[in-house]
Enzyme design. Structure first.
Site, PDB file in Angstrom:
ATOM      1  N   PRO A   2       0.830  -1.210   0.000  1.00 33.73           N
ATOM      2  CA  PRO A   2       0.000   0.000   0.000  1.00 33.73           C
ATOM      3  C   PRO A   2       0.862   1.256   0.000  1.00 33.73           C
ATOM      4  O   PRO A   2       1.849   1.346   0.727  1.00 33.73           O
ATOM      5  CB  PRO A   2      -0.788  -0.132   1.304  1.00 33.73           C
ATOM      6  CG  PRO A   2      -0.796  -1.592   1.597  1.00 33.73           C
ATOM      7  CD  PRO A   2       0.520  -2.102   1.115  1.00 33.73           C
ATOM      8  N   GLU A   3       0.496   2.200  -0.851  1.00 31.34           N
ATOM      9  CA  GLU A   3       1.203   3.471  -0.924  1.00 31.34           C
ATOM     10  C   GLU A   3       0.304   4.561  -0.352  1.00 31.34           C
ATOM     11  O   GLU A   3      -0.746   4.264   0.230  1.00 31.34           O
ATOM     12  CB  GLU A   3       1.616   3.750  -2.369  1.00 31.34           C
ATOM     13  CG  GLU A   3       2.522   2.653  -2.934  1.00 31.34           C
ATOM     14  CD  GLU A   3       2.902   2.872  -4.391  1.00 31.34           C
ATOM     15  OE1 GLU A   3       2.854   4.029  -4.861  1.00 31.34           O
ATOM     16  OE2 GLU A   3       3.251   1.892  -5.067  1.00 31.34           O
TER      17      GLU A   3
END
Length: 283
Positions: A2-3
């Site tokens: 996840p960014e």
């Protein structure tokens, strides 16, 4: 992994779902999920009985304020990093946990917030009120400015990257340069800015850096609006996929025609990460 847009999507989901959530009980099913001093026991003692307050995001870290439900007094914070595959799930009624469940939290109504992590790299921290957050969640000390902040601009990047011979793609992945950007959005913002990912970071001129800053912010905002990107594991709190993946211009489009010029998208590894770009549109 996840960014920033995915983590921001999770933050918003937690903030919405956990309003007035008082932690009645907590179970740690995998000790390594707790990174703070004192381990699982300290986490349980620190969180049990606390009302979950406002959630904030710093880079890819999530931090929730903890309050006494009677007095409102702040009793510390609860920190989380999803790492590669961590995700929160909301269960309003009792269900059996899957084998990748790491931490479970309930309120008095029996509603459950569940932390599931396939790869088991996700981490949680409890930080008491009288302790510096950065001293416990030490990764916060190394973060650069947020992309949406006034501190992140072309002049800052010019000074930060001066003389750097590493690729601009590698520089964007460095959390000490800009907090929260990752592989997907580095590729997408470089395409939008017309900059080849393998160019030396220190050789970009100010107009190029200005374009890059603008494009990174635009791409991140677009992805946040779409609920992030799901190519493998990411789900929001309600189990819904992110929708930005269908709008990607280059990421994971190897061999497909560029949306701007029709040239096949190329892929190579830069700094150990898969990198996608158009050899005609990006110079």
């Amino acid at each position: 992994m996840p960014e920033l847009p995915e983590v921001e999507t999770v933050r918003r989901g937690l903030a919405n779902r956990l309003q007035s959530f008082v932690i009645d009980d907590i179970e740690v099913l995998r000790d390594r999920a707790v990174a703070s001093p004192g381990g699982p026991q300290a986490l349980r003692l620190g969180l049990r009985g606390q009302k979950v307050g406002a959630w904030s995001r710093r880079g890819k870290y999530l931090v929730a304020q903890l309050h006494d439900p009677q007095t409102g007094h702040c009793n510390g914070v609860w920190g989380v990093h999803l790492r590669m595959t961590g995700q929160f799930q909301w269960h309003p009624t009792p269900t059996e946990p899957c084998r990748h469940t790491r931490v479970r939290l309930w309120n008095t109504a029996g509603e459950e917030l569940r932390f599931v992590d396939l790869r088991s790299f996700g981490e949680m921290w409890f930080v008491p009120q009288n302790v510096s957050i950065d001293a416990v969640m030490t990764g916060l000390q190394r973060l650069g400015p947020e992309p949406f902040s006034e501190e992140f601009n072309a002049t800052y990047l010019e000074q930060k990257l001066k003389g750097s011979t590493r690729s601009i793609k590698a520089a964007l992945l460095d959390q000490a340069v800009v907090a929260g950007a990752g592989n997907i959005y580095a590729d997408e913002s470089l395409f939008a800015a017309g900059i080849a990912p393998h160019r030396k970071a220190g050789e970009l001129n100010l107009p190029e850096l200005e374009r890059l800053c603008t494009c990174l912010v635009d791409v991140l905002e677009m992805s946040i609006g779409a609920g992030g990107t799901t190519f493998s594991d990411f789900r929001d709190l309600e189990g819904v996929n992110g929708n930005y993946g269908g709008q990607a211009s280059v990421y994971r489009r190897t061999g497909q025609p560029c949306l701007a010029c029709g040239t096949p998208i190329e892929r190579q590894r830069l700094g150990g990460r898969s990198t996608h770009w158009c050899p005609v549109c990006q110079r």
